[in-house]
Design an enzyme around this catalytic site. Structure first.
Site, PDB file in Angstrom:
ATOM      1  N   GLU A 184     -12.675  -0.947   3.856  1.00 54.42           N
ATOM      2  CA  GLU A 184     -12.344   0.051   2.805  1.00 54.42           C
ATOM      3  C   GLU A 184     -11.441  -0.557   1.589  1.00 54.42           C
ATOM      4  O   GLU A 184     -10.774  -1.148   1.810  1.00 54.42           O
ATOM      5  CB  GLU A 184     -11.746   1.559   3.190  1.00 54.42           C
ATOM      6  CG  GLU A 184     -12.422   2.019   4.574  1.00 54.42           C
ATOM      7  CD  GLU A 184     -11.370   3.426   5.076  1.00 54.42           C
ATOM      8  OE1 GLU A 184     -12.185   3.891   5.817  1.00 54.42           O
ATOM      9  OE2 GLU A 184     -10.506   3.440   4.859  1.00 54.42           O
ATOM     10  N   CYS A 202      -7.196  -1.247  -5.037  1.00 59.43           N
ATOM     11  CA  CYS A 202      -6.336  -1.409  -3.620  1.00 59.43           C
ATOM     12  C   CYS A 202      -7.076  -2.017  -2.573  1.00 59.43           C
ATOM     13  O   CYS A 202      -8.187  -1.433  -2.308  1.00 59.43           O
ATOM     14  CB  CYS A 202      -5.948   0.111  -3.291  1.00 59.43           C
ATOM     15  SG  CYS A 202      -4.881  -0.168  -1.901  1.00 59.43           S
ATOM     16  N   CYS A 213       2.191   0.779  12.331  1.00 61.28           N
ATOM     17  CA  CYS A 213       3.163   1.442  11.766  1.00 61.28           C
ATOM     18  C   CYS A 213       2.671   2.805  12.014  1.00 61.28           C
ATOM     19  O   CYS A 213       1.846   3.283  11.874  1.00 61.28           O
ATOM     20  CB  CYS A 213       3.245   1.495  10.336  1.00 61.28           C
ATOM     21  SG  CYS A 213       3.437  -0.435   9.486  1.00 61.28           S
ATOM     22  N   CYS A 216       0.639   5.338   9.650  1.00 62.08           N
ATOM     23  CA  CYS A 216      -0.376   4.503   9.270  1.00 62.08           C
ATOM     24  C   CYS A 216      -1.758   4.797   9.950  1.00 62.08           C
ATOM     25  O   CYS A 216      -1.796   4.504  11.120  1.00 62.08           O
ATOM     26  CB  CYS A 216      -0.110   3.079   8.974  1.00 62.08           C
ATOM     27  SG  CYS A 216      -1.643   2.354   8.240  1.00 62.08           S
ATOM     28  N   SER A 309       7.762  -2.957   2.167  1.00 63.95           N
ATOM     29  CA  SER A 309       7.609  -1.642   2.790  1.00 63.95           C
ATOM     30  C   SER A 309       8.863  -1.361   3.702  1.00 63.95           C
ATOM     31  O   SER A 309       8.825  -2.120   4.852  1.00 63.95           O
ATOM     32  CB  SER A 309       6.442  -1.425   3.532  1.00 63.95           C
ATOM     33  OG  SER A 309       5.402  -1.221   2.663  1.00 63.95           O
ATOM     34  N   ASN A 387       1.344  10.904   3.507  1.00 69.01           N
ATOM     35  CA  ASN A 387      -0.040  11.244   3.093  1.00 69.01           C
ATOM     36  C   ASN A 387      -0.279  11.641   4.786  1.00 69.01           C
ATOM     37  O   ASN A 387      -0.436  10.929   5.673  1.00 69.01           O
ATOM     38  CB  ASN A 387      -0.896  10.089   2.937  1.00 69.01           C
ATOM     39  CG  ASN A 387      -0.690   9.739   1.386  1.00 69.01           C
ATOM     40  OD1 ASN A 387      -0.503  10.568   0.528  1.00 69.01           O
ATOM     41  ND2 ASN A 387      -0.761   8.396   1.040  1.00 69.01           N
ATOM     42  N   CYS A 430      -2.375   6.021   0.382  1.00 69.23           N
ATOM     43  CA  CYS A 430      -1.853   5.127   1.082  1.00 69.23           C
ATOM     44  C   CYS A 430      -1.524   5.611   2.549  1.00 69.23           C
ATOM     45  O   CYS A 430      -1.370   6.755   2.791  1.00 69.23           O
ATOM     46  CB  CYS A 430      -0.676   4.858   0.492  1.00 69.23           C
ATOM     47  SG  CYS A 430      -0.347   3.188  -0.265  1.00 69.23           S
TER      48      CYS A 430
HETATM   49  S1  SF4 Z   1       1.152   0.210   6.958  1.00 69.77           S
HETATM   50 FE1  SF4 Z   1       0.259  -1.681   6.445  1.00 69.77          FE
HETATM   51  S2  SF4 Z   1       1.149  -3.113   8.114  1.00 69.77           S
HETATM   52 FE2  SF4 Z   1       1.505  -0.880   8.514  1.00 69.77          FE
HETATM   53  S3  SF4 Z   1      -0.046  -0.488  10.039  1.00 69.77           S
HETATM   54 FE3  SF4 Z   1      -0.810   0.300   8.116  1.00 69.77          FE
HETATM   55  S4  SF4 Z   1      -1.945  -1.377   7.131  1.00 69.77           S
HETATM   56 FE4  SF4 Z   1      -0.836  -2.351   8.965  1.00 69.77          FE
END
Ligand code: SF4
Length: 482
Positions: A184, A202, A213, A216, A309, A387, A430
């Protein structure tokens, strides 16, 4: 006899002695016999013989040139100017033109027995015209195009499998890679006060992500492989194709952890800067932190922004949000960031995803400010209200909590911005990038795209096909970035 004639004769005799060693026995006998039998005026006989001999030489020199030419090389030379970026396109299943520099392409043309300006033409067709297929390079001779294809070369552009457009104009693209995996990439148009539009791409750096993470979607979908250089570059070209305008900014914040694929990311960064012509300062490389990689990145002295991050002001809380933080203590991470600034004179910016009730209290903001002051000054923090993703226990914080957090940082003299959420309704914001083919490739062949099941994020209705981007917005609410 004039000097000129002497030179001429000596050239003839030299060529003949060379040829007689290498080629002749048959051709020479045959042509000399023909010459002797032919009737020619005696006054012209000498020059006539010379002319015929020259013609003979030319005839012989073509097969000779072919015989003595070194075997055709389809491998290209490594970058002559940037040794660290040897072309990765010569490895793997196919050889890919996208990602090669102008010099590389000129060398490639020479290797195929073409003149070097053909390489310049290839460069123009790939990076300026942005053509997808070698056979579309109609300015280039058909023979050269066929030779390239027969040797396994491709442009290296993947088809756009699906596009989803959010109400705010953000477009998420799914590209179908050579191995049928999908990645994506997101195009985010932003209009400033003066009416000019900035288009940010992006881009993803991996198919999926191994770091998992907790907030995510990409991390939850598993990991398949690193992207190759051209697979990163082509995302930017695909966004330009869809929006029909130049990308102005690139952020390496899509699927994957860029520092786990640093070599290809640096190569892609180099290509985007030199060949696609996006300024280094218009690019941002993001990381959640991978030991020893920030130092490596610093050694390249890029003028791009490094975004780290953080997501928590202390190690204990950070480990619960970012599991990989266990192997990279916060103190070591901050030390590397300080070193990065010393090496590059570029300040690191810190990303902080605000998770309601987890890390969004004013106390956390105060602790974060202390941490940043401890390691330097002038740091900038981007706050990213969470998000929402399916299956996550986290909640998006209230606006009031976000504002209070930002105020606490500002009153501690930390500059802060709250990231405007883009593309939430297309699950393109994000932390939301995920597709169900991260680990398992598509099963059917590329000709039959329509038969593919829709992707996970299309639980929100699919808005448009790639060729119909203008159509209808989706209708949902708010979102965030990572
Ligand atoms: S935030 Fe970035 S580093 Fe963490 S799981 Fe998602 S894609 Fe991977």
């Amino acid at each position: 006899m004039s000097d000129c004639c002497t030179d001429f004769d000596s050239v003839i005799s030299l060529k003949f002695s060379f040829l007689s060693i290498l080629v002749f026995p048959f051709h020479l006998d045959y042509h000399l016999k023909k010459l002797c039998l032919r009737k020619v005026p005696s006054s012209f006989s000498l020059s006539y013989v010379k002319v015929k001999m020259l013609a003979l030489f030319e005839q012989c020199s073509m097969p000779l040139a072919r015989a003595v030419r070194p075997p055709r090389r389809t491998r290209v030379r490594p970058y002559s100017t940037v040794v660290a970026f040897a072309p990765s396109s010569t490895r793997g299943n196919s050889q890919v033109l996208l990602g090669l520099s102008e010099n590389d392409l000129q060398q490639l043309a020479l290797d195929f027995g073409q003149q070097s300006f053909r390489g310049k033409q290839l460069y123009h067709l790939i990076y300026k015209r942005k053509l997808r297929e070698i056979q579309d390079f109609i300015q280039v001779p058909l023979g050269f195009r066929n030779d390239l294809e027969e040797a396994g070369w491709k442009v290296g552009r993947s088809p756009i499998f699906r596009t989803v457009t959010a109400a705010d104009g953000t477009v998420k693209l799914l590209l179908k890679l050579e191995d049928n995996r999908l990645i994506e990439t997101v195009g985010i148009p932003v209009e400033d006060n003066k009416g000019s539009v900035r288009l940010t791409a992006c881009v993803s750096s991996q198919v999926g992500c191994p770091l998992r993470c907790s907030f995510c979607a990409t991390g939850k979908g598993g990991f398949s492989r690193n992207l190759r250089r051209h697979e990163i570059v082509e995302q930017v070209l695909a966004i330009e194709e869809v929006f029909k305008r130049r990308v102005t900014n690139v952020v390496f914040m899509g699927m994957g952890e860029p520092m786990l694929n640093l070599k290809a990311v640096l190569e892609a960064h180099h290509c985007l800067n030199k060949d696609v012509q996006i300024g280094q300062r218009m690019m941002t490389i993001s990381t959640v932190g991978v030991p020893n990689t920030i130092k490596k990145l610093a050694s390249h002295k890029l003028q791009s922004t490094l975004a780290v991050s953080l997501h928590a002001p202390n190690q204990k809380l950070r480990e619960t949000i970012v599991p990989s933080a266990k192997s990279y203590p916060l103190e070591a991470l901050m030390r590397d960031c300080k070193e990065y600034f010393r090496e590059t004179s570029r300040r690191v910016s810190f990303e902080y995803a605000l998770l309601a009730g987890i890390n969004d209290k004013v106390d956390h903001a105060v602790e974060l400010a202390e941490l940043l002051h401890q390691w330097g000054h002038g740091y900038h923090v981007n706050l990213i209200p969470f998000n929402p993703i399916e299956g996550s226990e986290y909640q998006r914080p209230y606006k009031k909590a976000v504002q209070a957090f930002a105020n606490a940082l500002e009153s501690s003299k930390i500059t802060v911005s709250v990231r405007q959420t883009r593309g939430l309704d297309a699950n393109a914001a994000c932390g939301q990038l995920r597709n169900e083919f991260q680990k398992t490739p598509l099963v059917t062949d590329s000709d039959n795209l329509e038969s593919q099941p829709l992707i996970e994020f299309q639980k929100t209705p699919l808005v448009t096909d790639s060729d119909n981007l203008e159509s209808q917005p989706l209708n949902t609410n708010v979102a965030v970035t990572c």
